[in-house]
Design an enzyme around this catalytic site. Structure first.
Site, short mmCIF file in Angstrom:
data_model
loop_
_atom_site.label_atom_id
_atom_site.label_comp_id
_atom_site.label_asym_id
_atom_site.label_seq_id
_atom_site.Cartn_x
_atom_site.Cartn_y
_atom_site.Cartn_z
N GLU A 159 -5.15 -6.37 8.55
CA GLU A 159 -5.58 -5.20 7.79
C GLU A 159 -7.08 -4.99 7.97
OE1 GLU A 159 -2.83 -4.29 4.26
OE2 GLU A 159 -4.21 -5.81 3.58
N GLY B 190 -1.33 2.13 -0.99
CA GLY B 190 -1.27 3.39 -1.71
C GLY B 190 0.06 4.14 -1.55
N ASN C 172 2.56 -3.30 -1.48
CA ASN C 172 1.52 -3.93 -2.31
C ASN C 172 1.05 -2.89 -3.34
OD1 ASN C 172 -0.68 -5.22 -3.39
ND2 ASN C 172 -1.94 -5.09 -1.53
N TRP C 173 1.54 -3.07 -4.57
CA TRP C 173 1.20 -2.07 -5.60
C TRP C 173 -0.21 -2.25 -6.15
CZ3 TRP C 173 6.10 -1.79 -9.29
CH2 TRP C 173 7.18 -1.27 -8.56
N LYS C 174 -0.86 -3.36 -5.79
CA LYS C 174 -2.21 -3.64 -6.32
C LYS C 174 -2.18 -3.57 -7.86
CE LYS C 174 -3.98 -2.01 -1.97
NZ LYS C 174 -5.12 -1.60 -1.19
N GLU D 37 -9.37 -7.25 -0.82
CA GLU D 37 -9.93 -6.87 -2.13
C GLU D 37 -10.27 -8.13 -2.93
OE1 GLU D 37 -6.77 -4.21 -3.12
OE2 GLU D 37 -7.55 -2.75 -1.69
N HIS E 22 -6.00 -11.30 0.41
CA HIS E 22 -6.20 -9.85 0.54
C HIS E 22 -7.70 -9.54 0.50
CE1 HIS E 22 -6.14 -5.58 -0.18
NE2 HIS E 22 -4.90 -5.60 0.31
N GLY F 103 -7.03 1.83 2.14
CA GLY F 103 -7.27 2.84 1.10
C GLY F 103 -8.21 3.95 1.52
N SER G 75 -3.92 2.06 5.26
CA SER G 75 -3.62 3.50 5.26
C SER G 75 -2.33 3.86 6.00
CB SER G 75 -4.81 4.29 5.81
OG SER G 75 -5.92 4.20 4.92
P1 PGA Z 1 -3.50 0.96 1.77
O1 PGA Z 1 -3.59 -0.60 1.36
O2 PGA Z 1 -2.13 1.14 2.39
O3 PGA Z 1 -3.67 1.70 0.49
O4 PGA Z 1 -4.58 1.20 2.75
C1 PGA Z 1 -3.03 -1.60 2.16
C2 PGA Z 1 -3.32 -2.95 1.55
O5 PGA Z 1 -4.41 -3.11 0.97
O6 PGA Z 1 -2.52 -3.87 1.62
#
Ligand code: PGA
Length: 263
Positions: free
Chosen positions: A173, A241, A14-16, A103, A101, A179, A219
């Site tokens: 998650e 990330g 997931n590159w966001k 976010e 997600h 993150g 993470s």
């Molecule tokens: P992260 O994000 O690996 O940077 O914690 C995971 C995600 O949000 O899918």
């Protein structure tokens, strides 16, 4: 003991909202390709770039085993929905979509009902879905993880049926782990993923639930991925990330391939 669903681990990148430039996005996908195609018998890689990079990356991935996905979609097929992207538009380029997600829940106000509509619309348009669920720090501290996550799964799958099971993946998650560099204890991940499997079985039937894959995310990196993918019911990881660094992601693939080969 609950078993893994597939002989292949799913590693979802997931590159966001990264990278900002098309050239950097192409460099990144080219950087992760060698490792991503190296273990087709035990590893399935899906890459989730931002919308504007999907078409260019689709060309790079064409004819390879690496799959492409979008980070979100809308629940309608077409119409007056400014700024939205329909699952019918995505299905020409993508095999996957992420819904729910944390976010999007936090910054865009996505509710469980919206997540349910998006999930059903994506599945109805032949896309595979990674639906994300996870508790906030305060829920974790209060010992309410199972309660919160179970409610999210129930609500998110409200419009799904047993027929969708093979294209449905649930990513656990914990929001506090995303993150933050503070990944969940594998036991905590395992217990929660087991609750997720149980509730999916109650919702769509035990037989169909055996086809639904469950991932861990939050993470994940090359140093800790082994502790998740070796869990007996973990079908892979959703990586944020660490998927932006081609070398790190390649290591994640290699470690996971090693675990899956020596099960
Ligand atoms: P992260 O994000 O690996 O940077 O914690 C995971 C995600 O949000 O899918």
């Amino acid at each position: 003991m609950p078993a893994r669903v597939s002989p292949k681990a799913l590693l979802a990148a997931n590159w966001k909202m990264n990278p900002v430039n098309a050239g950097d996005a192409l460099d990144l996908v080219k950087g992760v390709m060698p490792a991503s195609i190296a273990h087709p018998d035990v590893i399935e890689v899906a890459i989730f770039p931002p919308f504007p990079w999907l078409l260019g990356i689709a060309e790079v991935l064409e004819g390879t085993t690496v799959k492409l996905g979008a980070q979100d979609c809308f629940w309608e097929i077409s119409g007056a929905y400014t700024g939205e992207v329909s699952p019918a538009m995505l299905k020409g380029w993508c095999q996957w979509v992420i819904t729910g997600h944390s976010e999007r829940r936090a910054y865009l106000g996505e509710t469980d009902d919206m997540v349910a509509r998006k999930t059903a619309a994506a599945l109805a348009n032949d896309l595979s879905v990674i639906m994300c669920v996870g508790e906030l720090d305060e829920h974790y501290e209060a010992g309410k993880t199972a309660e919160v996550v179970t409610a999210q799964v129930k609500a998110g799958l409200a419009n799904c049926s047993a027929d969708d099971s093979a294209r449905l993946v649930i990513a656990y998650e914990p929001v506090w782990a995303i993150g933050s560099g503070k990944s969940a204890e594998p036991e905590h991940a395992y217990t929660t993923m087991r609750s997720i499997r149980r509730i999916v079985g109650e919702l769509i039937g035990a037989g169909a639930a055996r086809k639904v894959r469950v991932l861990y995310g939050g993470s994940v990196n090359a140093s800790n991925v082994e502790s998740y993918v070796e869990l007996p019911l973990c079908d892979g990881c959703l990586v944020g990330g660490a998927s932006l660094n081609a070398e790190e992601f390649a290591k994640i693939v290699e470690v996971t391939a090693g675990v899956y080969r020596h099960r």
